[in-house]
Design a protein around this motif. Structure first.
Motif, PDB file in Angstrom:
ATOM      1  N   SER A  74       0.852  -1.162   0.064  1.00 37.97           N
ATOM      2  CA  SER A  74      -0.069   0.054  -0.033  1.00 37.97           C
ATOM      3  C   SER A  74       1.152   1.088   0.029  1.00 37.97           C
ATOM      4  O   SER A  74       0.604   2.236  -0.668  1.00 37.97           O
ATOM      5  CB  SER A  74      -1.093   0.085   1.194  1.00 37.97           C
ATOM      6  N   ALA A  75       1.928   1.069   0.679  1.00 35.39           N
ATOM      7  CA  ALA A  75       2.884   2.445   0.741  1.00 35.39           C
ATOM      8  C   ALA A  75       3.436   2.383  -0.698  1.00 35.39           C
ATOM      9  O   ALA A  75       3.910   3.803  -0.967  1.00 35.39           O
ATOM     10  CB  ALA A  75       3.898   2.255   1.750  1.00 35.39           C
ATOM     11  N   ALA A  76       3.519   1.523  -1.477  1.00 36.41           N
ATOM     12  CA  ALA A  76       4.275   1.603  -2.588  1.00 36.41           C
ATOM     13  C   ALA A  76       3.444   2.256  -3.737  1.00 36.41           C
ATOM     14  O   ALA A  76       3.596   3.291  -4.488  1.00 36.41           O
ATOM     15  CB  ALA A  76       4.741   0.382  -3.252  1.00 36.41           C
ATOM     16  N   ASP A  86       0.320   7.509  -5.235  1.00 39.60           N
ATOM     17  CA  ASP A  86       0.213   7.831  -6.511  1.00 39.60           C
ATOM     18  C   ASP A  86      -1.349   7.392  -6.917  1.00 39.60           C
ATOM     19  O   ASP A  86      -2.098   8.764  -7.541  1.00 39.60           O
ATOM     20  CB  ASP A  86       0.699   6.737  -7.489  1.00 39.60           C
ATOM     21  N   GLU A  87      -1.924   6.563  -6.411  1.00 35.32           N
ATOM     22  CA  GLU A  87      -3.758   6.358  -6.822  1.00 35.32           C
ATOM     23  C   GLU A  87      -4.329   7.723  -6.018  1.00 35.32           C
ATOM     24  O   GLU A  87      -5.215   8.229  -6.674  1.00 35.32           O
ATOM     25  CB  GLU A  87      -4.210   5.123  -6.122  1.00 35.32           C
ATOM     26  N   LEU A 101      -7.318  12.787  -6.687  1.00 33.41           N
ATOM     27  CA  LEU A 101      -7.329  14.179  -6.326  1.00 33.41           C
ATOM     28  C   LEU A 101      -7.254  15.019  -7.539  1.00 33.41           C
ATOM     29  O   LEU A 101      -7.914  16.147  -7.823  1.00 33.41           O
ATOM     30  CB  LEU A 101      -6.424  14.648  -5.381  1.00 33.41           C
ATOM     31  N   ALA A 102      -6.508  14.745  -8.491  1.00 31.12           N
ATOM     32  CA  ALA A 102      -6.335  15.287  -9.696  1.00 31.12           C
ATOM     33  C   ALA A 102      -7.636  15.196 -10.524  1.00 31.12           C
ATOM     34  O   ALA A 102      -8.252  16.347 -11.077  1.00 31.12           O
ATOM     35  CB  ALA A 102      -5.142  14.881 -10.592  1.00 31.12           C
ATOM     36  N   LEU A 103      -8.175  14.111 -10.481  1.00 36.55           N
ATOM     37  CA  LEU A 103      -9.515  13.881 -11.432  1.00 36.55           C
ATOM     38  C   LEU A 103     -10.699  14.687 -10.683  1.00 36.55           C
ATOM     39  O   LEU A 103     -11.485  15.205 -11.613  1.00 36.55           O
ATOM     40  CB  LEU A 103     -10.239  12.575 -11.290  1.00 36.55           C
ATOM     41  N   VAL A 152      -0.918  -6.480  -8.426  1.00 41.09           N
ATOM     42  CA  VAL A 152      -0.491  -6.899  -9.960  1.00 41.09           C
ATOM     43  C   VAL A 152      -1.240  -5.867 -10.829  1.00 41.09           C
ATOM     44  O   VAL A 152      -0.432  -5.673 -11.809  1.00 41.09           O
ATOM     45  CB  VAL A 152      -0.855  -8.148 -10.251  1.00 41.09           C
ATOM     46  N   SER A 153      -2.307  -5.419 -10.486  1.00 43.17           N
ATOM     47  CA  SER A 153      -2.769  -4.376 -11.283  1.00 43.17           C
ATOM     48  C   SER A 153      -2.082  -3.032 -11.373  1.00 43.17           C
ATOM     49  O   SER A 153      -1.902  -2.569 -12.375  1.00 43.17           O
ATOM     50  CB  SER A 153      -4.372  -4.119 -10.662  1.00 43.17           C
ATOM     51  N   ALA A 154      -1.569  -2.702 -10.180  1.00 43.04           N
ATOM     52  CA  ALA A 154      -0.769  -1.436 -10.246  1.00 43.04           C
ATOM     53  C   ALA A 154       0.566  -1.784 -11.003  1.00 43.04           C
ATOM     54  O   ALA A 154       0.896  -0.641 -11.783  1.00 43.04           O
ATOM     55  CB  ALA A 154      -0.488  -0.905  -8.642  1.00 43.04           C
TER      56      ALA A 154
END
Length: 152
Positions: free
Chosen positions: A43-45, A49-50, A55-57, A129-131
Motif C-alpha cells: 500500500s505504501a508503494a 500515486d492513486e 485528487l487530480a480527477l 499486480v494491477s498497479a
C-alpha cells in the motif's frame, strides 16, 4: 512425472514439506514481519500515486488539499506501525492478528480474523499486480490496451 510448471515451481520454491512437519516450521521474525506485512508495504508503494490521481480527477481545488491528505496518510501509517510494534511486544511468540483475536475474543473471532487475512492477502496481490501492469504501461505506452493480459 512432474509437469513443466511443477518442475519450475520445485526449482523456485523447493520440495514441499510433509503436513506433520509443517507444525514445527517457523520463520524468524526478521523474515516473517516483512513477509506477512505485505499489505502495509504494498500500500505504501502505490497508494500515494492513486490518491494523487484521484485528487487530480477531482480538480485543482482537490489537488490543493493533497498535502493534507499526505499528512493523513502518514498519521495512519504511524498508527499501523505502532499497532504492529505493540502486537509483537505483547505476543513475542508470534501468531499475529489470528492469535491476538483467538486469545482475547475466542476461537470464532480467531477464525474470522484468519479468513479476513486470507481475503486481504488475495486482494493485496490483485491490487499490486494491477498497479504493476499500470506502471508497466506507463513505462512502455505501446502496450496500452493490454492491461488485463499483463496482469493475468
Amino acid at each position: 512425472m512432474l509437469t513443466f510448471f511443477e518442475a519450475v515451481k520445485r526449482v523456485l520454491v523447493g520440495k514441499p514439506f510433509r503436513n506433520d512437519r509443517l507444525r514445527h516450521e517457523t520463520l524468524p521474525k526478521k523474515i516473517a514481519m516483512p513477509l506477512f506485512s505485505t499489505s502495509a508495504l504494498s500500500s505504501a508503494a502505490y497508494s500515494p500515486d492513486e490518491i494523487l490521481l484521484t485528487l487530480a480527477l477531482a480538480g485543482v481545488t482537490a489537488v490543493a488539499v493533497s498535502p493534507w491528505v499526505g499528512l493523513a496518510v502518514i498519521v495512519v501509517l504511524l498508527v499501523v506501525i505502532a499497532s504492529y510494534r505493540q502486537s509483537v511486544h505483547a505476543y513475542p511468540s508470534g501468531g499475529g492478528d489470528y492469535e491476538i483475536a483467538r486469545r482475547n475474543l475466542g476461537n470464532g473471532a480467531g477464525v474470522t480474523v484468519a479468513a479476513a487475512l486470507m481475503v486481504d492477502y488475495v486482494l493485496t496481490v490483485a491490487v499490486s499486480v494491477s498497479a504493476a501492469a499500470h506502471y508497466l504501461i506507463s513505462l512502455a505506452p505501446a502496450l496500452a490496451g493490454t492491461q488485463s493480459a499483463l496482469a493475468a
